[in-house]
Design an enzyme around this catalytic site. Sequence first.
Site, PDB file in Angstrom:
ATOM      1  N   GLY A   1       0.836  -1.205   0.000  1.00 35.49           N
ATOM      2  CA  GLY A   1       0.000   0.000   0.000  1.00 35.49           C
ATOM      3  C   GLY A   1       0.865   1.246   0.000  1.00 35.49           C
TER       4      GLY A   1
ATOM      5  N   ARG B   1      13.346  10.354  -3.112  1.00 37.31           N
ATOM      6  CA  ARG B   1      14.233  11.497  -3.408  1.00 37.31           C
ATOM      7  C   ARG B   1      15.518  11.413  -2.574  1.00 37.31           C
ATOM      8  NH1 ARG B   1      14.629  16.354  -0.637  1.00 37.31           N
ATOM      9  NH2 ARG B   1      15.159  18.233  -1.840  1.00 37.31           N
TER      10      ARG B   1
ATOM     11  N   VAL C   1      16.865   8.752  -1.141  1.00 37.99           N
ATOM     12  CA  VAL C   1      17.683   7.590  -1.546  1.00 37.99           C
ATOM     13  C   VAL C   1      18.486   7.954  -2.792  1.00 37.99           C
ATOM     14  CG1 VAL C   1      17.580   5.254  -2.536  1.00 37.99           C
ATOM     15  CG2 VAL C   1      16.183   5.818  -0.523  1.00 37.99           C
ATOM     16  N   VAL C   2      17.787   8.504  -3.800  1.00 38.45           N
ATOM     17  CA  VAL C   2      18.442   8.795  -5.081  1.00 38.45           C
ATOM     18  C   VAL C   2      19.575   9.804  -4.882  1.00 38.45           C
ATOM     19  CG1 VAL C   2      18.110   9.871  -7.353  1.00 38.45           C
ATOM     20  CG2 VAL C   2      16.423   8.220  -6.483  1.00 38.45           C
TER      21      VAL C   2
ATOM     22  N   ASP D   1      -0.292   1.981   8.644  1.00 34.51           N
ATOM     23  CA  ASP D   1      -0.817   1.159   9.741  1.00 34.51           C
ATOM     24  C   ASP D   1       0.024   1.238  11.028  1.00 34.51           C
ATOM     25  OD1 ASP D   1      -2.603   0.380   7.811  1.00 34.51           O
ATOM     26  OD2 ASP D   1      -1.673  -1.567   7.447  1.00 34.51           O
TER      27      ASP D   1
END
Length: 328
Positions: free
Chosen positions: A18, A28, A30-31, A134
């Site tokens: 999900g 963003r 991570v890149v 969750d």
Amino acid sequence: MDNLIRKYNTIGVLTSGGDAPGMNPCIRAVVRTALNHGIKVLGVEEGLEGLIHGQFRPMGARDVGGILQRGGTILQTARSKEFQTPRGQREAIRQMSNAGMDGLIIIGGDGSLHAAQALSEQGVDVVGIPGSIDNDIYGTDMCIGVDTALNTIVDAIDKLRDTASSHNRAFLVETMGRHSGYLAVQAGIVTGAEMVLIPEVSTSADQVARAIEDAYRRGKTHAIVVVAEGAQPNAQELGRLIDAQDLGFTARVTILGHIQRGGKPSAFDRLLATRFGVRAVEFLLQGKAGTMTGLRGREIEPVPLTEVINQQRAPAREYIEMAAMLAR
Ligand code: F6P
């Protein structure tokens, strides 16, 4: 940062399960962190499905521009049945190797972190990042998306209270959370709900009826009952049962549904997602693959994926008791 002991040429990043608000700021981070370390990044489209089918696209700094404030995930996501088979996993690893991908970052919830562990067991350098509204993941105080979803719920319940008070009504409001009552309890506390029903605590329809009747007798003009989606009885059943009795209030049911997953990420989620993204790349470089980024207190720590998938997050008793005590 600790010593960098591993080198990577190309890593992949994907979002799975999900979607949760904050996944984009995480992609963003991570890149741009990887690029900063001279590592190429391939964005994997449609989660684990895309990993199996080699749906990869190179990601540069500009490809992740202007996405901090966007809900959803620019990489798209999926729940992959195929990945659960040995053949699916073999195919995913083959596609990674063909593309020269020597590391992978998976952003997602429970199922995605199980997938991360399955890849890790087969020798893939993978770091997981908890992204799920969750908040049901062991090893982290908060997941990406929880804060934004909670704010959406609170906003909706505040509005429902206006109309409930105007009509002397009881509202049964269903929140998401799958098997977890986290969102419902937190929302119940901060909206002053009369009662909260969650899967972790059994409550009878009769108890709900008594709470609603009691609220009417004490002169309240409305009653709000927050019902987590995994709770029994569920919101629809309760609505019918309450309406069939003369408790002072008539009943209405509102299922908040997928609206809770959308919208621009809150400042908290943008910051958490960014910190997780940066640290996930660093964990790879520090030789800490096979872990998940976990928020513990104020720190982001590497939590072994084996722990994450084999342990249950305990419901926060403190909050459950607080919600019950304050609903007077
Ligand atoms: O895990 C996130 C979640 O929104 C749960 O709260 C809910 O039970 C489920 O996903 C809904 O899944 P779907 O989007 O596939 O209907």
